[in-house]
Design an enzyme around this catalytic site. Sequence first.
Site, PDB file in Angstrom:
ATOM      1  N   GLN A 162       9.169 -51.966 -25.386  1.00  0.00           N
ATOM      2  CA  GLN A 162       9.183 -50.573 -24.914  1.00  0.00           C
ATOM      3  C   GLN A 162       8.986 -50.582 -23.358  1.00  0.00           C
ATOM      4  O   GLN A 162       9.579 -49.793 -22.595  1.00  0.00           O
ATOM      5  CB  GLN A 162       8.075 -49.856 -25.469  1.00  0.00           C
ATOM      6  CG  GLN A 162       8.219 -49.541 -26.980  1.00  0.00           C
ATOM      7  CD  GLN A 162       8.999 -48.007 -26.937  1.00  0.00           C
ATOM      8  OE1 GLN A 162      10.104 -47.715 -26.496  1.00  0.00           O
ATOM      9  NE2 GLN A 162       7.929 -46.911 -27.151  1.00  0.00           N
ATOM     10  N   GLY A 222      14.434 -46.576 -32.328  1.00  0.00           N
ATOM     11  CA  GLY A 222      14.743 -47.889 -32.143  1.00  0.00           C
ATOM     12  C   GLY A 222      13.649 -48.498 -31.151  1.00  0.00           C
ATOM     13  O   GLY A 222      13.548 -49.635 -30.943  1.00  0.00           O
ATOM     14  N   ILE A 282      -2.623 -51.424 -28.725  1.00  0.00           N
ATOM     15  CA  ILE A 282      -1.025 -51.908 -28.734  1.00  0.00           C
ATOM     16  C   ILE A 282      -1.171 -52.406 -30.276  1.00  0.00           C
ATOM     17  O   ILE A 282      -1.600 -53.163 -30.762  1.00  0.00           O
ATOM     18  CB  ILE A 282      -0.946 -52.989 -27.716  1.00  0.00           C
ATOM     19  CG1 ILE A 282      -1.132 -52.461 -26.055  1.00  0.00           C
ATOM     20  CG2 ILE A 282       0.581 -53.297 -27.904  1.00  0.00           C
ATOM     21  CD1 ILE A 282      -0.293 -51.136 -25.818  1.00  0.00           C
ATOM     22  N   LYS A 285      -2.896 -44.723 -27.470  1.00  0.00           N
ATOM     23  CA  LYS A 285      -2.511 -43.564 -26.541  1.00  0.00           C
ATOM     24  C   LYS A 285      -0.929 -43.379 -26.563  1.00  0.00           C
ATOM     25  O   LYS A 285      -0.631 -42.086 -26.702  1.00  0.00           O
ATOM     26  CB  LYS A 285      -2.842 -43.891 -25.115  1.00  0.00           C
ATOM     27  CG  LYS A 285      -4.509 -44.041 -25.051  1.00  0.00           C
ATOM     28  CD  LYS A 285      -4.805 -44.058 -23.391  1.00  0.00           C
ATOM     29  CE  LYS A 285      -6.396 -43.927 -23.058  1.00  0.00           C
ATOM     30  NZ  LYS A 285      -6.542 -44.226 -21.750  1.00  0.00           N
ATOM     31  N   GLY A 299       5.671 -44.955 -24.962  1.00  0.00           N
ATOM     32  CA  GLY A 299       7.051 -44.822 -24.865  1.00  0.00           C
ATOM     33  C   GLY A 299       7.906 -44.492 -23.458  1.00  0.00           C
ATOM     34  O   GLY A 299       8.963 -44.844 -23.228  1.00  0.00           O
ATOM     35  N   GLU A 300       7.081 -43.850 -22.684  1.00  0.00           N
ATOM     36  CA  GLU A 300       7.533 -43.448 -21.213  1.00  0.00           C
ATOM     37  C   GLU A 300       6.947 -44.115 -20.149  1.00  0.00           C
ATOM     38  O   GLU A 300       7.759 -44.194 -19.103  1.00  0.00           O
ATOM     39  CB  GLU A 300       7.406 -41.900 -21.240  1.00  0.00           C
ATOM     40  CG  GLU A 300       8.683 -41.315 -22.110  1.00  0.00           C
ATOM     41  CD  GLU A 300       8.235 -39.986 -22.703  1.00  0.00           C
ATOM     42  OE1 GLU A 300       8.633 -38.815 -22.167  1.00  0.00           O
ATOM     43  OE2 GLU A 300       7.409 -39.654 -23.624  1.00  0.00           O
TER      44      GLU A 300
END
Length: 720
Positions: free
Chosen positions: A603, A471, A594, A665, A668-669
Amino acid sequence: MTTATTGNATAVRAVGTAHARVEGLAKVTGAARYAGEIPFAELAHGWLVLSTVARGRISAVESGPVRAMPGVLTVLHHGNAPRVDADYTGMLGRPDPIVEIFQHDRVPFVGWPVALVVAETSEQAREAAEALVVQYDVEPHDAAFAADHPGAYVPENPAGMETGKGDLAAELAASAVVVDAEYTTPEEHHSSMEPHAATARWDNGRLEVVDSNQGSMWVAEELAKLFSLDPASVRVRSEHVGGAFGSKGLRPHQVLAVMATTLLHRPVRVVMTRRQMFSLVGHRSPTAQRVRLGADADGRLRALDHQALSRTSTVHEFVEQSASVGRTLYDAAAHHTANRVVRLDVPTPTWMRAPGEAPGSFALESALDELAEQCGIDPIELRARNEPEAGPVSGLPFASRNLLACFQEGARRFGWADRDPRPGVRRDGRWLLGTGTASAQFLARAVPSTAAVTAEPDGTFTVRITAADVGTGARTALTLIAADALEVEPERVRVRIADSDFGPAMIAGGSMGTRSWAWAVTAAVRELREHLVPGGAVPPQGITARSDTAAAIGALAQKERHSYGAQFAEVAVDLTTGEVRVRRMLGIFAAGRIVNPLTARSQFLGGMVWGLSMALHEEAVRDRTSGAQVGADLAGYHIAAHADVPLIEADWVDDPDEDDPVGIKGIGEIGTVGSAAAIANAVWHATGVRHRHLPIRPDRVLLAGAGRETVGERDAGHRR
Ligand code: MOS
């Protein structure tokens, strides 16, 4: 015949420009099929039956009456299930024994799978599953997490659960200012929008599984090991995934679909319900953390001690490593961290978006704010004064560290310079207003992966890689990356993912997916370009080149390598209702190049919404008497809804990783890290009250407003 060469140097690079998802139209029109809705002929449906007791043994599975119900094909349980072999170490370690399903009669928690009813339709399977009577010999259980639980221990494996340097007592004693505070965070659940689902069938001696997962090769390898199959005879695909967040690896549903299809010789689908997900797919452990900071009057840290306790099950050890976040963020002469865990009669927790960092950053970044308050120093200036020269624990140099650049840009855009540091002095009608900030940090690593790129005779290119797009937009990101490497328009590139037949690759996890896959794709393209003759013809089968990045990635380990961010929040608090509203959030990140600003922004925003939801809403409550979660559904488990989410902005500073072929880099988190602390710090700024126990519920705000100090201690993990 079209000549399919690369390199008519497109002036505009695709990486760095906004692209809608390549599968976006298929998704919004419903053409994209998810694992639970792909049609199969002769499909049978399995429905799980879960234990209702927290500890004991199954004494009887009364399957007779259920077998006679309409459409029922079989009832699987520990008395008749095929044997499996879970004595293996997979890509991410030992499996959670929940996948070693129906192998014994022991019940280690409420919601443990005890039977699977398979029927012609899912309605018939459900009807029969709900009618199935299972008897238990019940034993006493302990499902109550507490900061001072006597069973707490420091795990020996993996190494490094505990780190320490310097004399803590001496440095604390020598400190002009000391913060010593305890923080708690509750049990939290991923609850991906798409429930876990798998369909399995045998096709000419090959096991085929259509799944929803974070890594099709990962799941395929584990299924092969579990059922002692030749890995080449197992194929797992997972074309579209509606969210995962750490919960979608090998889970009971795939194993049961394989067992049932093997017995019934027809395709079998097992789909979890929303409620079942709460005990079957892992969750984030509650934490109880103590942070001690000692500093000179100017805010420079002398002592940092972060002790964190989390919870695991009695059948598997998973540690939420909340104490580790400070190991790379701040240095101190005395620097100690320890992750402890206690075994309880509860489901095994697992990775959940920013495991460790999310709860750990709440405690540490709240404590930093308390230190800033006590020192009378601006919280951003405090962080600037504590920028380490090298990794505080590792001693390794930083590859790049742009934390302060994030704070500078964030402070400018948020209007931080005008902030009155005094708490509790701003009003807007019935609302008290406050602002807060916190650091964000997440590891930036890569894992060896393989990819194949084919030059097709029609002038297009096909990339094959066992990536997963859960997703995030990974498929689109890889399309842009391949296009730039090939120097062609993205429209000429087709990216096929999530098929274990494409070979080994990193899972979608640890914020490492896109980076690891991009590395392999660019390496394969480089190889392909060696084989393409400018203007030369391409044979009907195309020209294919493959890559394996195992050798290239090793060098990354020689430096501390992280993404960084600065989180800002403004809140409004009504002390008469206890309501906290987030009015705005801003996150500025230094997170490598990015690739696709459109999906990257989503995200970051999604991560920040997770932080908002963690700060104010999410809390799984476990009943001591039954050991069960109360209200295990999205009515009982409260998440931030649209009306809770204000204007959120996310942006980034230039921060390419010089050692990465694309400069990536991973994103996601990190949006989740520090965002809850920024909100809690803003609540303090609004009200003058520190909230050290999440979520900051209205009742906690009300009690604190009335001047009671021990807000939430009783129910948030401290024994009376
Ligand atoms: Mo994740 S918690 O990186 O799957």
